[in-house]
Write a protein that holds these residues in place. Structure first.
Motif, PDB file in Angstrom:
ATOM      1  N   ALA A 169      39.200  61.832  48.413  1.00 27.73           N
ATOM      2  CA  ALA A 169      40.110  60.848  49.061  1.00 27.73           C
ATOM      3  C   ALA A 169      39.262  60.002  49.924  1.00 27.73           C
ATOM      4  O   ALA A 169      39.648  58.686  50.041  1.00 27.73           O
ATOM      5  CB  ALA A 169      41.290  61.649  49.791  1.00 27.73           C
ATOM      6  N   ALA A 173      38.910  55.875  49.084  1.00 31.77           N
ATOM      7  CA  ALA A 173      39.536  55.049  49.995  1.00 31.77           C
ATOM      8  C   ALA A 173      38.323  54.164  50.369  1.00 31.77           C
ATOM      9  O   ALA A 173      38.994  52.709  50.489  1.00 31.77           O
ATOM     10  CB  ALA A 173      40.053  55.693  51.370  1.00 31.77           C
ATOM     11  N   ASN A 188      43.623  53.265  45.866  1.00 29.98           N
ATOM     12  CA  ASN A 188      44.396  53.581  46.835  1.00 29.98           C
ATOM     13  C   ASN A 188      45.543  54.648  46.443  1.00 29.98           C
ATOM     14  O   ASN A 188      45.614  55.630  47.470  1.00 29.98           O
ATOM     15  CB  ASN A 188      44.826  52.377  47.924  1.00 29.98           C
ATOM     16  CG  ASN A 188      43.994  51.726  48.435  1.00 29.98           C
ATOM     17  OD1 ASN A 188      43.521  52.438  49.386  1.00 29.98           O
ATOM     18  ND2 ASN A 188      43.935  50.329  48.562  1.00 29.98           N
ATOM     19  N   ALA A 191      43.373  58.024  46.179  1.00 31.52           N
ATOM     20  CA  ALA A 191      43.014  58.715  47.384  1.00 31.52           C
ATOM     21  C   ALA A 191      44.242  59.381  48.081  1.00 31.52           C
ATOM     22  O   ALA A 191      44.001  60.240  48.824  1.00 31.52           O
ATOM     23  CB  ALA A 191      42.342  57.465  48.146  1.00 31.52           C
ATOM     24  N   LEU A 192      45.397  58.493  48.224  1.00 31.44           N
ATOM     25  CA  LEU A 192      46.650  59.190  48.724  1.00 31.44           C
ATOM     26  C   LEU A 192      46.881  60.460  48.160  1.00 31.44           C
ATOM     27  O   LEU A 192      47.415  61.210  48.888  1.00 31.44           O
ATOM     28  CB  LEU A 192      47.738  57.839  48.632  1.00 31.44           C
ATOM     29  CG  LEU A 192      48.981  58.452  48.955  1.00 31.44           C
ATOM     30  CD1 LEU A 192      49.047  58.805  50.487  1.00 31.44           C
ATOM     31  CD2 LEU A 192      50.116  57.314  48.641  1.00 31.44           C
ATOM     32  N   TRP A 195      44.652  63.017  49.209  1.00 25.36           N
ATOM     33  CA  TRP A 195      44.991  63.499  50.654  1.00 25.36           C
ATOM     34  C   TRP A 195      46.189  64.362  50.707  1.00 25.36           C
ATOM     35  O   TRP A 195      46.218  65.222  51.176  1.00 25.36           O
ATOM     36  CB  TRP A 195      45.302  62.279  51.397  1.00 25.36           C
ATOM     37  CG  TRP A 195      45.445  62.431  52.851  1.00 25.36           C
ATOM     38  CD1 TRP A 195      44.474  62.696  53.881  1.00 25.36           C
ATOM     39  CD2 TRP A 195      46.538  62.008  53.523  1.00 25.36           C
ATOM     40  NE1 TRP A 195      45.160  62.616  54.851  1.00 25.36           N
ATOM     41  CE2 TRP A 195      46.308  62.165  54.940  1.00 25.36           C
ATOM     42  CE3 TRP A 195      47.784  61.632  53.255  1.00 25.36           C
ATOM     43  CZ2 TRP A 195      47.376  62.050  55.792  1.00 25.36           C
ATOM     44  CZ3 TRP A 195      48.919  61.307  54.122  1.00 25.36           C
ATOM     45  CH2 TRP A 195      48.545  61.460  55.541  1.00 25.36           C
ATOM     46  N   LEU A 244      43.245  55.511  55.059  1.00 26.52           N
ATOM     47  CA  LEU A 244      44.344  54.983  54.417  1.00 26.52           C
ATOM     48  C   LEU A 244      45.070  54.049  55.281  1.00 26.52           C
ATOM     49  O   LEU A 244      45.611  53.186  54.629  1.00 26.52           O
ATOM     50  CB  LEU A 244      44.924  56.344  53.891  1.00 26.52           C
ATOM     51  CG  LEU A 244      44.443  57.174  52.664  1.00 26.52           C
ATOM     52  CD1 LEU A 244      45.358  58.323  52.513  1.00 26.52           C
ATOM     53  CD2 LEU A 244      44.557  56.077  51.454  1.00 26.52           C
ATOM     54  N   ASN A 247      43.314  50.788  55.188  1.00 28.95           N
ATOM     55  CA  ASN A 247      43.395  50.281  53.764  1.00 28.95           C
ATOM     56  C   ASN A 247      44.953  49.600  53.485  1.00 28.95           C
ATOM     57  O   ASN A 247      45.302  48.901  52.452  1.00 28.95           O
ATOM     58  CB  ASN A 247      43.009  51.191  52.721  1.00 28.95           C
ATOM     59  CG  ASN A 247      41.933  51.315  52.662  1.00 28.95           C
ATOM     60  OD1 ASN A 247      40.889  50.802  53.232  1.00 28.95           O
ATOM     61  ND2 ASN A 247      41.369  52.117  51.496  1.00 28.95           N
ATOM     62  N   LEU A 254      51.233  51.552  51.005  1.00 37.09           N
ATOM     63  CA  LEU A 254      50.669  52.207  52.082  1.00 37.09           C
ATOM     64  C   LEU A 254      51.509  51.644  53.383  1.00 37.09           C
ATOM     65  O   LEU A 254      51.563  52.442  54.243  1.00 37.09           O
ATOM     66  CB  LEU A 254      49.282  52.106  52.194  1.00 37.09           C
ATOM     67  CG  LEU A 254      48.255  52.719  50.966  1.00 37.09           C
ATOM     68  CD1 LEU A 254      46.779  52.440  51.416  1.00 37.09           C
ATOM     69  CD2 LEU A 254      48.638  54.352  51.045  1.00 37.09           C
ATOM     70  N   LEU A 261      51.535  58.250  57.210  1.00 37.73           N
ATOM     71  CA  LEU A 261      50.363  58.528  57.531  1.00 37.73           C
ATOM     72  C   LEU A 261      49.797  58.694  58.774  1.00 37.73           C
ATOM     73  O   LEU A 261      48.952  59.470  59.022  1.00 37.73           O
ATOM     74  CB  LEU A 261      49.590  57.230  56.899  1.00 37.73           C
ATOM     75  CG  LEU A 261      49.885  56.965  55.211  1.00 37.73           C
ATOM     76  CD1 LEU A 261      49.337  55.538  54.942  1.00 37.73           C
ATOM     77  CD2 LEU A 261      48.997  57.673  54.430  1.00 37.73           C
TER      78      LEU A 261
END
Length: 363
Positions: A169, A173, A188, A191-192, A195, A244, A247, A254, A261
């Motif tokens: 992740a 990111a 992204n 990566a999310l 996570w 994140l 980003n 996001l 988050l």
């Protein structure tokens, strides 16, 4: 078996070379050396020590290459032991250090070498290793007939699966923040997803580890250094969440998730922070009251990594959330991580030199 490996096999009837036993018993978790060196390097770069960060990056590339050669040699010479460790409840999770190490080295390449291509290649390698090891190890643990009891089979080392996932992740990111379309949105999202996957794994595994802590007998020998991963897994989850958040301007989905988050990033950081006094108290109980001796163990790299990761993750969280009043914490833990890394590295070199002199001396 490859010709090179056959050439290293001892002649029948002759005693094997002294290093064969060391290679056969090599810990699956030795890539923790790369994890610890990498995060100390990244944290040093964040806090304006670029020369030290780059020096550790060069050292880490060498360590990573040497460890790959050593592990490939071990797989060729001792395949039964190599793959047997992989499906062992106590030793198998140690293999996730190669995933985390690859992800950390990818992050170093992106930030310190500006090598997006190298970082992207290492990230893909980490993805392949993560998927392969996750479904090999946990499928085997599920279907094997003979299983150890909970107090013998689980330890903090299991949380290396969380660290490996969150390392993907983090590097994902970092890549997403530095490339354009058509891959920025996709990276992204990956990566999310990683996570969230890591958070799910932590909740599952930590429940079992805490249950083992509190309802089974606990000896000083049971408190091995990987228990510091209890904190380190939360620290790297904090780092991934902070990246994140940063980003979000480049990915609309996001932005819609920002309250979630931010909330879970602080949740991860608070959980990791809760573990620090607990682990220190248990360490005092182990070494002071129970007089458990200090001696070099490759698993100690699993204790250095969380210290450096806590420094890096807190620094990034402060940047993402505006927590300027926590500015003293990253620097303090960076100094502690420097000291711990140096002491452990010196102990490792001394142990290797001692083994070479002892085993290499003629009978």
């Amino acid at each position: 078996m490859p010709a090179a490996a056959r050439a290293l096999k001892p002649v029948e009837g002759a005693s094997p070379p002294w290093w064969h036993e060391l290679l056969r018993e090599l810990s699956p978790a030795y890539f923790g050396l790369v994890m610890a060196t990498g995060i100390v390097s990244l944290a040093s770069n964040m806090m304006d020590y670029p020369q030290l960060a780059r020096a550790l990056f060069v050292l880490n590339v060498i360590q990573y290459a040497v460890l790959w050669l050593v592990y490939l040699l071990r797989a060729c010479l001792f395949p039964r032991r190599f793959f047997g460790d992989m499906i062992d409840h106590a030793r198998g999770p140690g293999y996730f250090t190669v995933v985390a190490a690859t992800g950390i080295l990818a992050s170093q390449s992106i930030l310190l070498h500006e090598g997006l291509l190298m970082g992207f290649g290492l990230w893909w390698l980490a993805v392949i290793l993560c998927v392969g090891l996750t479904y090999t190890i946990f499928t085997t643990f599920t279907v094997k007939k003979e299983k150890p009891p909970l107090d013998k089979g689980i330890s903090g080392a299991w949380l290396l699966a969380v660290v490996a996932t969150q390392a993907l992740a983090v590097s994902g990111a970092l890549l997403a923040a530095r490339i354009g379309q058509p891959f920025r949105l996709e990276l992204n999202l990956v990566a999310l997803s990683m996570w969230l996957w890591g958070g799910m794994l932590y909740i599952w595994m930590m429940s079992l580890i805490f249950y083992r802590y509190t309802f089974f007998p606990f000896s000083p020998g049971d408190l091995s250094p990987p228990y510091w991963i209890n904190m380190g897994a939360m620290a790297i989850s904090t780092l991934a969440g902070s990246l994140l958040i940063q980003n979000a301007p480049h990915a609309p989905y996001l932005v819609s998730l920002l309250p979630f988050l931010r909330g879970f990033t602080v949740f991860y950081w608070a959980t990791g922070t809760w573990w620090i006094p607990m682990l220190l108290v248990l360490g005092i109980w182990r070494h002071v009251f129970q007089r458990f001796p200090f001696s070099y163990d490759p698993l100690y790299w699993g204790a250095i990594f969380p210290l450096g990761m806590y420094a890096a993750s807190t620094w990034q969280m402060n940047r993402a959330m505006g927590f300027d009043f926590l500015g003293f914490l990253p620097v303090t833990f960076l100094y502690v991580a420097w000291f711990g890394w140096l002491v452990t590295f010196i102990a490792m070199v001394r142990r290797l030199l001692r083994l070479v002199r002892r085993r290499g001396a003629p009978a």
